[in-house]
Structures are given as structure tokens and as C-alpha cells.
Design a protein around this motif. Structure first.
Motif, mmCIF file in Angstrom:
data_model
loop_
_atom_site.group_PDB
_atom_site.id
_atom_site.type_symbol
_atom_site.label_atom_id
_atom_site.label_comp_id
_atom_site.label_asym_id
_atom_site.label_seq_id
_atom_site.Cartn_x
_atom_site.Cartn_y
_atom_site.Cartn_z
ATOM 1 N N UNK A 56 0.834 -1.202 0.000
ATOM 2 C CA UNK A 56 0.000 0.000 0.000
ATOM 3 C C UNK A 56 0.871 1.257 0.000
ATOM 4 N N UNK A 57 1.885 1.261 0.852
ATOM 5 C CA UNK A 57 2.770 2.425 0.908
ATOM 6 C C UNK A 57 3.605 2.567 -0.366
ATOM 7 N N UNK A 58 3.840 1.434 -1.036
ATOM 8 C CA UNK A 58 4.622 1.469 -2.268
ATOM 9 C C UNK A 58 3.873 2.111 -3.422
ATOM 10 N N UNK A 59 2.587 2.319 -3.265
ATOM 11 C CA UNK A 59 1.833 2.983 -4.330
ATOM 12 C C UNK A 59 2.359 4.392 -4.581
ATOM 13 N N UNK A 60 3.072 4.941 -3.605
ATOM 14 C CA UNK A 60 3.695 6.250 -3.824
ATOM 15 C C UNK A 60 4.698 6.183 -4.981
ATOM 16 N N UNK A 61 5.212 4.978 -5.247
ATOM 17 C CA UNK A 61 6.171 4.853 -6.338
ATOM 18 C C UNK A 61 5.529 5.149 -7.687
ATOM 19 N N UNK A 62 4.258 4.817 -7.830
ATOM 20 C CA UNK A 62 3.558 5.110 -9.078
ATOM 21 C C UNK A 62 3.510 6.619 -9.304
ATOM 22 N N UNK A 63 3.174 7.347 -8.241
ATOM 23 C CA UNK A 63 3.144 8.809 -8.343
ATOM 24 C C UNK A 63 4.539 9.356 -8.645
ATOM 25 N N UNK A 64 5.556 8.725 -8.057
ATOM 26 C CA UNK A 64 6.927 9.169 -8.309
ATOM 27 C C UNK A 64 7.293 9.015 -9.778
ATOM 28 N N UNK A 65 7.027 7.831 -10.352
ATOM 29 C CA UNK A 65 7.362 7.607 -11.753
ATOM 30 C C UNK A 65 6.623 8.587 -12.665
ATOM 31 N N UNK A 66 5.361 8.807 -12.355
ATOM 32 C CA UNK A 66 4.572 9.720 -13.191
ATOM 33 C C UNK A 66 5.043 11.157 -13.050
ATOM 34 N N UNK A 67 5.279 11.577 -11.817
ATOM 35 C CA UNK A 67 5.744 12.942 -11.578
ATOM 36 C C UNK A 67 7.118 13.159 -12.206
ATOM 37 N N UNK A 68 7.960 12.143 -12.123
ATOM 38 C CA UNK A 68 9.287 12.242 -12.716
ATOM 39 C C UNK A 68 9.176 12.460 -14.223
ATOM 40 N N UNK A 69 8.266 11.738 -14.854
ATOM 41 C CA UNK A 69 8.074 11.877 -16.296
ATOM 42 C C UNK A 69 7.565 13.273 -16.647
ATOM 43 N N UNK A 70 6.638 13.776 -15.840
ATOM 44 C CA UNK A 70 6.082 15.114 -16.083
ATOM 45 C C UNK A 70 7.167 16.185 -15.968
ATOM 46 N N UNK A 71 7.979 16.074 -14.911
ATOM 47 C CA UNK A 71 9.029 17.071 -14.698
ATOM 48 C C UNK A 71 10.105 16.978 -15.771
ATOM 49 N N UNK A 72 10.428 15.754 -16.192
ATOM 50 C CA UNK A 72 11.469 15.578 -17.206
ATOM 51 C C UNK A 72 11.064 16.205 -18.530
ATOM 52 N N UNK A 73 9.758 16.217 -18.807
ATOM 53 C CA UNK A 73 9.260 16.780 -20.060
ATOM 54 C C UNK A 73 8.863 18.251 -19.919
ATOM 55 N N UNK A 74 9.000 18.774 -18.717
ATOM 56 C CA UNK A 74 8.589 20.156 -18.482
ATOM 57 C C UNK A 74 9.535 21.134 -19.172
ATOM 58 N N UNK A 75 8.982 22.218 -19.632
ATOM 59 C CA UNK A 75 9.781 23.274 -20.259
ATOM 60 C C UNK A 75 10.098 24.415 -19.291
ATOM 61 N N UNK A 76 9.722 24.216 -18.031
ATOM 62 C CA UNK A 76 9.993 25.253 -17.041
ATOM 63 C C UNK A 76 11.494 25.362 -16.803
ATOM 64 N N UNK A 77 12.020 26.568 -16.750
ATOM 65 C CA UNK A 77 13.461 26.762 -16.588
ATOM 66 C C UNK A 77 13.981 26.130 -15.288
ATOM 67 N N UNK A 78 15.049 25.369 -15.390
ATOM 68 C CA UNK A 78 15.719 24.832 -14.218
ATOM 69 C C UNK A 78 15.109 23.591 -13.609
ATOM 70 N N UNK A 79 13.941 23.173 -14.076
ATOM 71 C CA UNK A 79 13.267 22.024 -13.459
ATOM 72 C C UNK A 79 14.097 20.757 -13.604
#
Length: 265
Positions: A29-52
């Protein structure tokens, strides 16, 4: 108005379910945070915001520390759960794991030798086994904050009488260095947490590798402990059903299959 990117949906739970400890269920149950991590990581990696992109490593470090905490919590939880099962369901003291009775006997001999036998009279052994868990918990505060393989082995031997649990982890050549891999990650976590200066940069692969190792160890440890409980109490005590697929031992929680393993592992 620009809509914010959406996190990925939680993958469908696999059909195969197996009995597991409540500790493993909590871990998943606590490991479900990993799903959010992978998704958030993908979002940030594709972000065009400076310095992200230059600061994603901060997210990696935080989740890396989380994985170590998940492993530490599982070990402590499954030990406490298993002791409760032994106290409640073992028919007599001599049904306990041999290594555990030897440790208890040694403890009693080192105390008041005149009163020690009466401590275990009748069902007194049940109270003693349960109470000593609190004593072990106080002792663990000095060494188990670093849940490396040697410390885990010490915990399971002292509390449950399981000897050589780290040897039982090594189920074949594929896992011959599992202890070394765990210890390397825990050492790296310790550097991240305790160094005053910034620790080494981590990437997503480091986090995923650590999590795969911990998830496999939880799965394997749950089976080992269940075997001990079954031997001592006459039947399996795991009553929670969790998703499990023995043919995809290292399947990533985000759906990628990096390593196959046999069902016998």
C-alpha cells in the motif's frame, strides 16, 4: 487555459493473489507512492519550465530515502506480527523455533537462576516471548536504523529464531549478491541522510534498482517467515491476499518487465 498534465492511472492489479503478512500488505500500500513518483518524474522531465530538469535529483533523493524506510518498517512489522502469531498459536514452548528457545534459555541463565524456570511455567513462556519483543525494540534503536543485511539477520534470529535468513535470500546465482546490493544502497542512503554537504546525485534508475531489490526481499522474506510459522503452529498464518506474479519477479510497478525469473525462485 492550459490544463495541467495528468498523472498516469494506477495499473490494473494482477489477477494472481497469494496469502501474505499484514506487514507485506502495508508495504505494498505504501509502495503505491512509487507510481506517483514515476509519473511525476516523467512530467518534470518533459517540463519546459526553466531549471526544473536540473533539480529532479532532489525528488530522486527523497524517494530513495523513502524506499529504505519502507524496507525498515516492513522488517519491524513482520517480526512483531510473527511473534504475536507464535504466542497465540504455538501449542507448547517446544514448538517454537529451536534457535529461539536457545536464545531465551541463554537470556534466562544470565538472569536470576533461581526464579528463571518459574518465568516459563505454564503459559508463562507466552508472556515472556511477547514482553521480550519490547526489550528487543529498545535495543534495535541503536543498530537497526541502518537495515543492512547483517542487522536484518540479527533481528530475525533474536526475535523469531530464524537463522541465516540472508543465506535463504540467495536462491540461485541470480541472487548471489543480493546482500551486497542491499548494503550498497543502504550505505548510500546513510550518506544522503547524514552528510552535512550535499550527497551524490541520484537518477531514476538508482531509485528503481533499489526499489526492485527491496520489493523482492519483502516477497522472499514473507515466504521464509511463513514457513517458520507453519512449522511452529501447524498452519500458515498469513491471511491477507496480495497481488503476486512469480513469473515476473522484477516487474516494475510502472509496467516494464526488466527481468524474468522462474516461479520456483
Amino acid at each position: 487555459m492550459i490544463e495541467p498534465p495528468q498523472l498516469h492511472e494506477v495499473p490494473a492489479v494482477r489477477n494472481l493473489r497469494v496469502p501474505a503478512s499484514s506487514a507485506r500488505h502495508t508495504f505494498l500500500l505504501n509502495s503505491m507512492d512509487m507510481i506517483s513518483y514515476y509519473s511525476l518524474h516523467q512530467i518534470l522531465a518533459k517540463s519546459n519550465l526553466p531549471g526544473v530538469k536540473n533539480h529532479i535529483y532532489i525528488l530522486n533523493k527523497s524517494v530513495y530515502v523513502l524506499v529504505a524506510s519502507l524496507w525498515e518498517a516492513y522488517c519491524e512489522d513482520v517480526v512483531a506480527e510473527s511473534v504475536a502469531h507464535l504466542v497465540k498459536h504455538a501449542p507448547q514452548w517446544d514448538a517454537l523455533p529451536r534457535a529461539l528457545t536457545k536464545v531465551v534459555a541463554k537470556e534466562l541463565r544470565s538472569g536470576d537462576t533461581e526464579l528463571a524456570p518459574w518465568t516459563l511455567a505454564g503459559d508463562g513462556w507466552r508472556t515472556y516471548i511477547e514482553d521480550r519483543l519490547e526489550m528487543l525494540a529498545r535495543r534495535r534503536e541503536f543498530y537497526f536504523a541502518s537495515p543492512k543485511s547483517a542487522n536484518v539477520e540479527k533481528l530475525f534470529k533474536e526475535a523469531l529464531g530464524i537463522e541465516d535468513i540472508t543465506r535463504k535470500w540467495r536462491t540461485g546465482p541470480r541472487f548471489s549478491t543480493i546482500c551486497e546490493a542491499l548494503d550498497t544502497h543502504i550505505d548510500r542512503r546513510n550518506v544522503l541522510v547524514h552528510r552535512i554537504k550535499p550527497g551524490p546525485t541520484l537518477n531514476k534508475r538508482d531509485v528503481k534498482d533499489f526499489f526492485k531489490i527491496v520489493r523482492w526481499l519483502v516477497r522472499r522474506t514473507d515466504r521464509i517467515v511463513d514457513e517458520i510459522l507453519t512449522s511452529s503452529t501447524g498452519e500458515s498464518r498469513w491471511s491477507v491476499l496480495v497481488p503476486d506474479n512469480p513469473t515476473e519477479l522484477f516487474e516494475d510497478i510502472d509496467g516494464k518487465h526488466l527481468l524474468k525469473a522462474d516461479a520456483s525462485d
